[in-house]
Design a protein around this motif. Structure first.
Motif, PDB file in Angstrom:
ATOM      1  N   LYS A  61      -9.361  -8.138  -1.910  1.00 53.46           N
ATOM      2  CA  LYS A  61      -9.981  -6.847  -1.598  1.00 53.46           C
ATOM      3  C   LYS A  61     -10.855  -6.975  -0.357  1.00 53.46           C
ATOM      4  CE  LYS A  61     -11.854  -4.482  -4.895  1.00 53.46           C
ATOM      5  NZ  LYS A  61     -12.643  -4.119  -6.095  1.00 53.46           N
ATOM      6  N   ARG A  62     -11.559  -8.102  -0.244  1.00 52.10           N
ATOM      7  CA  ARG A  62     -12.446  -8.296   0.902  1.00 52.10           C
ATOM      8  C   ARG A  62     -11.686  -8.251   2.217  1.00 52.10           C
ATOM      9  NH1 ARG A  62     -14.320 -13.056   3.253  1.00 52.10           N
ATOM     10  NH2 ARG A  62     -13.364 -14.303   1.600  1.00 52.10           N
ATOM     11  N   MET A  63     -10.530  -8.894   2.262  1.00 50.20           N
ATOM     12  CA  MET A  63      -9.750  -8.889   3.491  1.00 50.20           C
ATOM     13  C   MET A  63      -9.103  -7.529   3.755  1.00 50.20           C
ATOM     14  SD  MET A  63      -9.398 -11.302   5.758  1.00 50.20           S
ATOM     15  CE  MET A  63     -11.167 -11.095   5.850  1.00 50.20           C
ATOM     16  N   ILE A  64      -8.728  -6.825   2.708  1.00 50.28           N
ATOM     17  CA  ILE A  64      -8.184  -5.473   2.900  1.00 50.28           C
ATOM     18  C   ILE A  64      -9.237  -4.587   3.558  1.00 50.28           C
ATOM     19  CG2 ILE A  64      -7.409  -3.381   1.708  1.00 50.28           C
ATOM     20  CD1 ILE A  64      -5.996  -5.208  -0.311  1.00 50.28           C
ATOM     21  N   TYR A  65     -10.477  -4.687   3.084  1.00 48.54           N
ATOM     22  CA  TYR A  65     -11.546  -3.897   3.690  1.00 48.54           C
ATOM     23  C   TYR A  65     -11.859  -4.393   5.106  1.00 48.54           C
ATOM     24  CZ  TYR A  65     -12.483  -1.726  -0.828  1.00 48.54           C
ATOM     25  OH  TYR A  65     -12.383  -1.003  -1.989  1.00 48.54           O
ATOM     26  N   TYR A  66     -11.694  -5.672   5.346  1.00 46.67           N
ATOM     27  CA  TYR A  66     -11.921  -6.223   6.691  1.00 46.67           C
ATOM     28  C   TYR A  66     -10.922  -5.630   7.688  1.00 46.67           C
ATOM     29  CZ  TYR A  66     -11.989  -9.594  10.525  1.00 46.67           C
ATOM     30  OH  TYR A  66     -12.040 -10.182  11.767  1.00 46.67           O
ATOM     31  N   TYR A  67      -9.659  -5.569   7.279  1.00 45.52           N
ATOM     32  CA  TYR A  67      -8.617  -5.072   8.180  1.00 45.52           C
ATOM     33  C   TYR A  67      -8.600  -3.547   8.286  1.00 45.52           C
ATOM     34  CZ  TYR A  67      -6.357  -9.679   8.446  1.00 45.52           C
ATOM     35  OH  TYR A  67      -6.068 -10.995   8.685  1.00 45.52           O
TER      36      TYR A  67
ATOM     37  N   GLN B  11      -9.424   4.989   2.450  1.00 46.03           N
ATOM     38  CA  GLN B  11      -8.843   6.050   3.263  1.00 46.03           C
ATOM     39  C   GLN B  11      -8.246   5.481   4.547  1.00 46.03           C
ATOM     40  OE1 GLN B  11     -11.276   9.481   3.791  1.00 46.03           O
ATOM     41  NE2 GLN B  11      -9.738  10.582   4.972  1.00 46.03           N
ATOM     42  N   GLY B  12      -8.911   4.489   5.130  1.00 45.13           N
ATOM     43  CA  GLY B  12      -8.352   3.849   6.318  1.00 45.13           C
ATOM     44  C   GLY B  12      -7.028   3.177   6.023  1.00 45.13           C
ATOM     45  N   LEU B  13      -6.937   2.542   4.869  1.00 46.32           N
ATOM     46  CA  LEU B  13      -5.680   1.921   4.462  1.00 46.32           C
ATOM     47  C   LEU B  13      -4.614   2.975   4.205  1.00 46.32           C
ATOM     48  CD1 LEU B  13      -3.984  -0.532   3.645  1.00 46.32           C
ATOM     49  CD2 LEU B  13      -5.035  -0.393   1.373  1.00 46.32           C
ATOM     50  N   TYR B  14      -5.001   4.082   3.595  1.00 45.45           N
ATOM     51  CA  TYR B  14      -4.050   5.163   3.325  1.00 45.45           C
ATOM     52  C   TYR B  14      -3.464   5.717   4.625  1.00 45.45           C
ATOM     53  CZ  TYR B  14      -2.456   9.901   2.254  1.00 45.45           C
ATOM     54  OH  TYR B  14      -1.709  11.063   2.183  1.00 45.45           O
TER      55      TYR B  14
ATOM     56  N   ALA C 172       0.827  -1.211   0.000  1.00 39.76           N
ATOM     57  CA  ALA C 172       0.000   0.000   0.000  1.00 39.76           C
ATOM     58  C   ALA C 172       0.858   1.256   0.000  1.00 39.76           C
ATOM     59  CB  ALA C 172      -0.935  -0.009   1.211  1.00 39.76           C
ATOM     60  N   VAL C 173       1.947   1.267   0.777  1.00 38.25           N
ATOM     61  CA  VAL C 173       2.848   2.421   0.772  1.00 38.25           C
ATOM     62  C   VAL C 173       3.355   2.683  -0.640  1.00 38.25           C
ATOM     63  CG1 VAL C 173       5.097   3.274   1.548  1.00 38.25           C
ATOM     64  CG2 VAL C 173       3.532   2.239   3.202  1.00 38.25           C
ATOM     65  N   GLU C 174       3.780   1.644  -1.323  1.00 39.41           N
ATOM     66  CA  GLU C 174       4.290   1.794  -2.686  1.00 39.41           C
ATOM     67  C   GLU C 174       3.202   2.296  -3.634  1.00 39.41           C
ATOM     68  OE1 GLU C 174       5.810  -2.018  -3.688  1.00 39.41           O
ATOM     69  OE2 GLU C 174       7.435  -1.966  -2.202  1.00 39.41           O
ATOM     70  N   GLU C 175       2.009   1.756  -3.509  1.00 38.39           N
ATOM     71  CA  GLU C 175       0.911   2.139  -4.403  1.00 38.39           C
ATOM     72  C   GLU C 175       0.468   3.577  -4.164  1.00 38.39           C
ATOM     73  OE1 GLU C 175      -0.882   0.566  -6.901  1.00 38.39           O
ATOM     74  OE2 GLU C 175       0.685  -0.968  -6.916  1.00 38.39           O
ATOM     75  N   PHE C 176       0.303   3.956  -2.908  1.00 35.21           N
ATOM     76  CA  PHE C 176      -0.116   5.324  -2.607  1.00 35.21           C
ATOM     77  C   PHE C 176       0.985   6.317  -2.979  1.00 35.21           C
ATOM     78  CE2 PHE C 176      -3.140   3.311   0.508  1.00 35.21           C
ATOM     79  CZ  PHE C 176      -4.301   3.760  -0.113  1.00 35.21           C
ATOM     80  N   ALA C 177       2.236   5.949  -2.747  1.00 34.36           N
ATOM     81  CA  ALA C 177       3.341   6.832  -3.121  1.00 34.36           C
ATOM     82  C   ALA C 177       3.394   7.048  -4.624  1.00 34.36           C
ATOM     83  CB  ALA C 177       4.663   6.253  -2.622  1.00 34.36           C
ATOM     84  N   ALA C 178       3.074   6.007  -5.379  1.00 36.69           N
ATOM     85  CA  ALA C 178       3.143   6.102  -6.838  1.00 36.69           C
ATOM     86  C   ALA C 178       1.930   6.791  -7.442  1.00 36.69           C
ATOM     87  CB  ALA C 178       3.288   4.692  -7.429  1.00 36.69           C
ATOM     88  N   HIS C 179       0.745   6.603  -6.834  1.00 44.04           N
ATOM     89  CA  HIS C 179      -0.485   7.044  -7.491  1.00 44.04           C
ATOM     90  C   HIS C 179      -1.325   8.017  -6.673  1.00 44.04           C
ATOM     91  CE1 HIS C 179       0.354   4.020 -10.502  1.00 44.04           C
ATOM     92  NE2 HIS C 179       0.435   3.093  -9.557  1.00 44.04           N
ATOM     93  N   GLY C 180      -0.938   8.272  -5.420  1.00 41.70           N
ATOM     94  CA  GLY C 180      -1.715   9.177  -4.597  1.00 41.70           C
ATOM     95  C   GLY C 180      -2.936   8.504  -3.998  1.00 41.70           C
ATOM     96  N   LEU C 181      -3.628   9.244  -3.148  1.00 37.81           N
ATOM     97  CA  LEU C 181      -4.817   8.700  -2.482  1.00 37.81           C
ATOM     98  C   LEU C 181      -5.927   8.422  -3.498  1.00 37.81           C
ATOM     99  CD1 LEU C 181      -6.568   7.954  -0.073  1.00 37.81           C
ATOM    100  CD2 LEU C 181      -6.925  10.390   0.366  1.00 37.81           C
ATOM    101  N   SER C 182      -6.143   9.339  -4.412  1.00 41.27           N
ATOM    102  CA  SER C 182      -7.229   9.150  -5.367  1.00 41.27           C
ATOM    103  C   SER C 182      -6.874   8.164  -6.466  1.00 41.27           C
ATOM    104  CB  SER C 182      -7.625  10.497  -5.986  1.00 41.27           C
ATOM    105  OG  SER C 182      -6.522  11.084  -6.662  1.00 41.27           O
ATOM    106  N   GLY C 183      -5.598   8.106  -6.853  1.00 37.63           N
ATOM    107  CA  GLY C 183      -5.211   7.260  -7.974  1.00 37.63           C
ATOM    108  C   GLY C 183      -4.940   5.810  -7.625  1.00 37.63           C
ATOM    109  N   ALA C 184      -4.594   5.525  -6.375  1.00 40.40           N
ATOM    110  CA  ALA C 184      -4.315   4.140  -5.975  1.00 40.40           C
ATOM    111  C   ALA C 184      -5.591   3.308  -6.040  1.00 40.40           C
ATOM    112  CB  ALA C 184      -3.740   4.109  -4.558  1.00 40.40           C
TER     113      ALA C 184
END
Length: 219
Positions: free
Chosen positions: A54-60, A65-68, A29-41
């Motif tokens: 995706k389901r588990m990412i939303y679970y955790y 925005q919570g992941l960001y 997630a750090v790599e993705e947000f750094a590369a694409h921003g909050l809106s682009g990731a």
């Protein structure tokens, strides 16, 4: 619908080592947000690069925005963990400050994703950072370390009295941050010779010397 063998294996992994799964998600997630921003990731891109869904990412993490926010906390935590490993309290004040400055310069250079995350958060006017108690606590430790170094330096007579640790943190961060954040534009205008290993080592030493000169007592 019956679960596939892959889905069952995935669920076993979540149950057996959820902390490892979360660390894996945050690293990507750090790599993705750094590369694409909050809106682009994209969450599906993060899921595709991890051992989860995706389901588990939303679970955790509840939502993107919570992941960001957790990814931002993770990026800052790496800096603070690196500082803690320096064991600055065992060094004389000048040596402790020199080590801290050199570490900051090197860490930022080797972790451009941290710099990009901070730049993105500035675009968002630090709205997410301001709402995180974790980030406030993490970054207080940086000031506490500088407070201790300044206090010991003043007591030993090698640092001038009345140093502001927050201002000192600003000065250390400024040069180390610019070195990464402005590399593309600086290189486009002046060429990239300042970013060779030798040139970077020289710049790091000059930043250390400049900070030490700033805090030193004057005869």
């Amino acid at each position: 619908m019956a679960s596939t063998g892959e889905e069952r294996a995935e669920r076993r992994g979540w149950r057996q080592n959820p902390d490892a799964v979360k660390r894996d998600i945050l690293t990507v997630a750090v790599e993705e947000f750094a590369a694409h921003g909050l809106s682009g990731a994209r969450i599906h891109s993060i899921a595709a690069r991890t051992r989860t869904s995706k389901r588990m990412i939303y679970y955790y993490f509840e939502d993107k925005q919570g992941l960001y926010v957790r990814a931002l906390e993770e990026a800052y935590a790496k800096v603070r963990e690196g500082e803690s490993a320096l064991d600055l309290g065992q060094l004389a004040p000048r040596a402790a400050l020199a080590r801290l400055v050199a570490f900051t310069f090197d860490h930022h250079r080797s972790h451009p994703e941290f710099i990009r995350m901070v730049m993105i958060e500035n675009i968002h006017h630090a709205e997410n950072l301001a709402g995180s108690d974790v980030l406030r606590r993490l970054n207080l430790s940086a000031i506490e370390k500088l407070e201790d170094i300044c206090r010991r330096g003043e007591t030993e007579g090698v640092f001038r009295p009345g140093l502001d640790p927050v201002a000192l943190h600003w000065q250390i961060s400024a040069a180390s941050f610019f070195n990464v954040s402005n590399r593309p534009t600086f290189s486009a205008i002046f060429g990239d010779r300042m970013f060779s290993d030798d040139a970077q080592a020289t710049l790091r030493d000059q930043v250390v010397e400049a900070i030490l000169a700033t805090v030193a007592t004057h005869d």
